[in-house]
Enzyme design. Structure first.
Site, PDB file in Angstrom:
ATOM      1  N   THR A 101       0.815  -1.214   0.000  1.00 19.66           N
ATOM      2  CA  THR A 101       0.000   0.000   0.000  1.00 19.66           C
ATOM      3  C   THR A 101       0.847   1.262   0.000  1.00 19.66           C
ATOM      4  OG1 THR A 101      -1.761  -1.158   1.136  1.00 19.66           O
ATOM      5  CG2 THR A 101      -1.798   1.216   1.269  1.00 19.66           C
ATOM      6  N   THR A 177       1.793  -4.039   4.625  1.00 24.54           N
ATOM      7  CA  THR A 177       1.689  -4.212   6.079  1.00 24.54           C
ATOM      8  C   THR A 177       1.281  -5.626   6.492  1.00 24.54           C
ATOM      9  OG1 THR A 177      -0.541  -3.319   5.965  1.00 24.54           O
ATOM     10  CG2 THR A 177       1.210  -1.811   6.590  1.00 24.54           C
ATOM     11  N   ASP A 178       0.621  -6.367   5.608  1.00 25.97           N
ATOM     12  CA  ASP A 178       0.078  -7.664   6.020  1.00 25.97           C
ATOM     13  C   ASP A 178       1.136  -8.584   6.631  1.00 25.97           C
ATOM     14  OD1 ASP A 178      -2.380  -6.909   5.174  1.00 25.97           O
ATOM     15  OD2 ASP A 178      -2.728  -8.648   3.871  1.00 25.97           O
ATOM     16  N   LYS A 254       1.125  -6.963  13.436  1.00 24.70           N
ATOM     17  CA  LYS A 254      -0.042  -6.235  12.936  1.00 24.70           C
ATOM     18  C   LYS A 254      -1.244  -6.691  13.748  1.00 24.70           C
ATOM     19  CE  LYS A 254      -2.426  -4.864   8.714  1.00 24.70           C
ATOM     20  NZ  LYS A 254      -2.577  -4.981   7.270  1.00 24.70           N
TER      21      LYS A 254
END
Lengths: 436, 621
Positions: A101, A177-178, A254
């Protein structure tokens, strides 16, 4: 062009392509606008037009007549090139882009957000970075982080090492970020660095004015210039655009699907707080300081490691399956203090007997594994299960992949797993470490 | 003013909040909150490129202001969607249906497929930096006595956050309003007379009010597009009072005419705006001007030079507002409190000597002018850059602008007109095909327009125009008709209960939400069954508001159930006998006073006609 089926035929028969200005006339209405690409997963019965008002509208082909008004170019997103002279007074920071992202734009093929930016584009979109450091950009991958794999960790680690060897005073990695915390852990074990290696990302795509991409990138460059010579994750600390946290790469996870402050330090506290380009080390935190010397790379990995969550109703078949398939290690994400149903113990024994290490972590995430309290735990220990202590399950998984890359000997793997190498294990459990 | 000759053209843009149970892209309530905010967020925004690779000029200007935004939020009345911490939920289908009904009422062509767009707005009023909006229908029309007006577009969009105030570079917004569904209806810019604009606004209002829209202050906002042939298109935001519109049009036309006159004079003089910004701090040591002496401490005093502008900056362009006010409007956008120009100096503590020293320093000729700004250096510079930009356009003509309507029917500069490049697709919402059968179903069940409804109920129920008007205006006509279908109480009684009694109860602080349609039906049924009198209706309703479980219980507990004829007769007999002397003296002439006494005692418990009859019988016997 990503028009399919009927729509594709229709456009081809009319000799019309994306970017052309056309008029579509139907029974009671006609629209004039620029033909845009259509999402691949949408139907083949509509055309997408951008009207002069800026609105997009889908027009059904059924009963429509099309007229070409003007040929056009397919719209392209391009930022003005940025020419910045290196400044000797500033530190040299490399930005490595892997996609995600933080480095994404809208994809007109799928209509979804897609990684497309190169590291250079990232810099063009954030020219103010050049005020703070001499920035060198390099795109090594262009993937969403759910598609990350150990092979790419190796590729990333090598790029980082190259940048450092090439003189970078710090490296920033733009990452989805995952699975950022997996990569952070992997790089922590693979690299022995004397300069900061900072991983960052974004929860809001960079095509929107509220994106956290630029803000996180700015904070990360500040972190890369700092004294913290570790692999870290730098992201929003709160929902505000106020300060960022620098998390240790092996102790971060996360924790929310969408919030900006999704990354949290687990079983420890953040190393530093970053506000307006200033890095403030937190009280009671030890960290590795910037130093001289070469970067060391130990990038052998054993990919065949299974990561299995225990749950009520789990069958021993799952472990047996992995052993039959030739997996070389297993990380269990156990319940509570580090348990799985006692009927799994024979399968666990079979694993350790055949030289396949089984590591026990906890799906509670917070707290540490202790297999001495209940009988199942003690039986697991007897069966040869290795405790992950207060390591995150994801970190334990990555560490086992790395440990098996370093040695074939079960005892050595066990020793590596139980030795604190990169701050992945805390000795002391502070009250303050829960739900930060 | 000869509008025809001037080539006056106007268009309307109406924003109306819809009365849906949830917001457009999340499940939060569509209500504004009075209670204290429960937490705050602090954010910044920056412009991005559209899918055509362009940056919107309005968005770009906002970004130069480097503002920070504070958002006031609630833990349960707003959610992560409003705070831009979660992707939007699917489009609210209730809102889409209302938009489709409105499109059909306005004779518009509904799109085949609805695409949600992001309209970039980075003044902070949207946490994402864009407003979500989509085109529902185009190409409708409305007939007026001045001719047919085209309704160009109907869009379904989310309302912006509510601006609460500003402190120290922070603009404060509240998230309660963000995401409330709105329809935006735009006409084409073909209207030539202010009265026509008023008529169209009225008629669109009628159409809106026939559907589920919000009522009350701030739920509808009207913008006016206006231009004259030699001028430019200007969008006036927030025209609240339709009656003020003709004056506003006149003032705007005057402004454009004056700006054209100024342009002509500037061109005649070969006027020129110089780009250089001069630091004139040194010339103001020991000044008496408060603003300047403050800037001397921690800021700058900057000046720019306009060749050939002398005397024109002070020209009045709208009642009480000068060309200098226009320039100041641009400067203020960059955060300064204002500017000084030669046509108003010496004043504000700036002396003639100081003016002369600046003139000498800048090497000004008699026809030249200067502008001064005193503030923090960056702010002052940005402000002067904006003033330079505006002054340069003055030599060319009237600039296209978004302006804000003021209460005095003047307008002030808000921002440049947004361009189409501020629109790009919202990737988080799938496109939505509008099913044609569903649309046909909507078209065959369209609501009645308020004026039609009023005329019909006057005729159908023999209501006075006033009552019918109140029922329609208060959105009570449907309830009225439902009650009328189940009771034979006279229409005026039922109508006035809806039109006036409920309003009075509410004004008195009663919780009229307890008076649902079933409760009102039961109450009126008691009247038609002879259980209570018409006069008792209000008291029964008050009883229910105050906590009685039902109208029946209320009537019983409040002692309002009608007495039998027998009981009434007994009471009358008692009144007559205790006033025997009066009856003896006056005979039937005692009717008046005794009737008064009887009604006082029997109020709400006996029908007046019955009391009258029984009393008369008694006196005559």
């Amino acid at each position: 062009m990503s028009y399919n089926g009927v729509a594709k035929q229709f456009l081809e028969s009319q000799g019309i392509s994306v970017g052309d200005t056309i008029r579509v006339t139907k029974e009671e209405i006609s629209y004039e606008g620029m033909l845009l690409d259509r999402a691949e997963d949408a139907d083949d019965k509509h055309l997408v037009l951008k009207l002069p008002s800026g609105y997009n509208v889908g027009v059904g082909i059924d009963g429509a007549e099309v007229e070409l008004i003007q040929r056009g170019e397919k719209p392209k997103i391009e930022l003005p090139p940025l020419e910045v002279e290196p400044d000797n007074k500033k530190q040299d920071i490399s930005i490595i882009s892997t996609g995600g992202t933080v480095a994404s734009v809208i994809d007109y093929k799928t209509g979804a957000v897609h990684p497309a930016f190169t590291a250079d584009d990232l810099l063009r979109a954030t020219p103010e970075l050049a005020d703070h450091a001499n920035i060198r950009g390099e795109a090594i991958l262009n993937i969403l982080s759910e598609n990350m794999k150990p092979d790419y960790w190796i590729k990333s680690a090598r790029s980082v090492a190259d940048e450092i060897t090439g003189g970078a005073d710090g490296v920033v990695i733009a990452h989805g970020t995952d699975t950022m915390h997996y990569t952070a852990a992997a790089l922590s074990f693979m690299l022995d660095t004397q300069v900061p290696v900072v991983i960052t990302g974004a929860q809001r795509s960079s095509d929107r004015p509220s994106s956290d991409a630029f803000w996180n990138l700015m904070a990360s460059v500040a972190a890369a210039k700092s004294d913290v010579a570790e692999v870290t994750v730098c992201m929003h600390a709160t929902e505000d655009d106020s300060y960022a946290y620098l998390h240790r790469g092996t102790k971060v996870r996360k924790m929310h699907t969408s919030r900006r402050d999704t990354f949290r330090s687990i079983n420890t506290q953040p190393i530093a707080k970053i506000q307006e380009n200033r890095v403030k080390i937190q009280p009671n935190v030890d960290y590795k300081k910037r130093g001289e010397g070469e970067v060391e790379l130990r990038d052998e990995l054993e990919e065949n490691v299974a990561f299995i969550k225990s749950y009520p109703g789990i069958s021993g078949d799952i472990i047996d399956y992995h052993l039959d398939k030739g997996y070389r290690g297993i990380v269990l994400e156990g319940t509570g203090l580090g348990h799985c149903p006692d009927y799994l113990i024979p399968s666990v024994e079979r694993a350790t007997d055949s030289g396949v290490p089984v590591v026990m972590s906890s799906q509670c995430l917070y707290g540490r594994v202790n297999m001495n309290v209940y009988s199942t735990g003690r039986r697991l220990v007897s069966a040869g299960v290795i405790s992950a202590g207060d390591m995150l399950p994801e970190t334990a998984y990555v560490k086992l992949i790395w440990a098996l890359g370093q040695t074939d000997k079960l005892e050595e793997v066990k020793s590596i797993m139980q030795t604190n190498l990169r701050g992945e294990m805390e000795v002391l459990s502070s009250r303050d470490y829960f739900l930060l | 003013m000869d509008y025809e000759k001037l080539g006056l053209k106007m268009g309307l843009e109406i924003h109306q909040q819809l009365n849906t149970s949830q917001k457009l892209f999340c499940p939060c309530p569509c209500e504004l909150q009075d209670k204290k905010p429960e937490y705050k967020l602090m954010r910044t925004l920056r412009p991005t490129q559209s899918e055509l690779g362009m940056i919107d000029r309005a968005a770009y200007e906002e970004s130069r202001r480097k503002l920070q935004f504070t958002y006031e939020a609630y833990k349960h009345d707003t959610c992560l969607v409003e705070s831009d911490e979660e992707p939007p939920h699917p489009l609210n289908s209730e809102a889409l249906e209302i938009a489709l009904i409105l499109s059909s009422l306005l004779n518009m062509a509904v799109v085949d497929e609805f695409h949600t767009m992001r309209k970039q707005v980075i003044d902070g009023s949207n946490t994402g930096g864009f407003q979500r909006t989509g085109l529902v229908a185009t190409d409708g029309y409305m007939d007026t006595e001045y001719g047919r007006v085209k309704i160009e577009n109907l869009c379904l969009e989310e309302d912006a956050a509510r601006r609460i105030g500003q402190k120290k570079g922070h603009v404060v917004f509240r998230l309660d309003r963000l995401g409330i569904p709105l329809v935006e209806i735009t006409t084409d810019p073909s209207m030539k007379h202010p009265e026509q604009v008023r008529d169209v606004a009225y008629q669109i209002g009628q159409v809106l009010r026939s559907t589920k829209v919000k009522r009350g202050l701030g739920t509808i906002r009207q913008d006016l597009n206006i231009s004259i042939s030699e001028g430019a298109r200007v969008e006036i935001k927030g025209v609240q009072d339709l009656d003020l519109m003709p004056t506003m049009v006149e003032n705007e036309v005057t402004r454009q005419i004056k700006l054209i006159e100024i342009r002509d004079e500037l061109q005649r003089r070969n006027a020129e705006v110089m780009d250089e910004i001069y630091d004139v701090k040194e010339l103001f040591q020991g000044t008496e001007s408060k603003i300047i002496s403050k800037a001397l401490e921690n800021g700058s005093v900057l000046a720019i030079k306009f060749k050939g502008f002398a005397g024109l900056i002070g020209v009045e362009v709208q009642p009480g507002r000068r060309f200098g006010t226009e320039l100041a409007g641009y400067a203020k956008k960059m955060g300064v409190s204002g500017l000084f120009h030669t046509d108003e100096l010496p004043a504000y503590g700036i002396t003639q000597e100081e003016v002369e020293s600046v003139r000498t320093f800048l090497d000004l000729q008699e026809e030249d002018a200067f502008i001064l700004v005193a503030d923090e250096d960056e702010k002052a510079r940005n402000a002067l850059l904006e003033v330079i930009r505006r002054a340069k356009t003055a030599i060319i003509g009237v600039p296209e602008e978004t302006r804000k309507a003021r209460d005095d029917a003047n307008t002030e500069y808000l921002r440049p007109l947004p361009t189409a490049s501020r629109m790009y697709v919202e990737t988080d919402i799938p496109l939505q095909i509008i099913d044609r059968d569903y649309l046909e179903e909507i078209k065959s069940n369209l609501p009645e327009l308020p004026d039609d409804k009023e005329a019909r109920i006057i005729k159908e129920y023999s209501l006075s125009q006033d009552l019918a008007h109140q029922l329609v205006r208060r959105n009570r006509a449907d309830d009225f008709e439902e009650v009328m279908a189940s009771t034979d109480v006279d229409s005026t009684t039922v109508a006035s209960t809806f039109a006036y009694t409920l309003k009075e109860l509410k004004r008195d602080g009663k919780d009229i939400s307890k008076l649902d349609i079933g409760c009102l039906k039961n109450t009126f049924n008691m009247v038609s069954d002879g259980k209570i009198t018409k006069e008792a209706v209000q008291e029964v309703l008050i009883g229910v508001c105050d906590g009685e479980p039902s109208p029946e219980e209320a009537a019983k507990n409040l002692n309002l159930v009608m007495l039998s004829e027998n009981d009434v007769e007994k009471i009358i007999a008692q009144i007559v006998s205790s006033n025997a002397k009066m009856v003896e003296e006056r005979g039937i002439g005692a009717m008046g006073p005794l009737m008064g006494m009887a009604m006082k005692q029997l109020k709400g418990k006996a029908d007046g006609k019955l009391v009258n009859k029984l009393l008369r019988d008694k006196l005559q016997s």
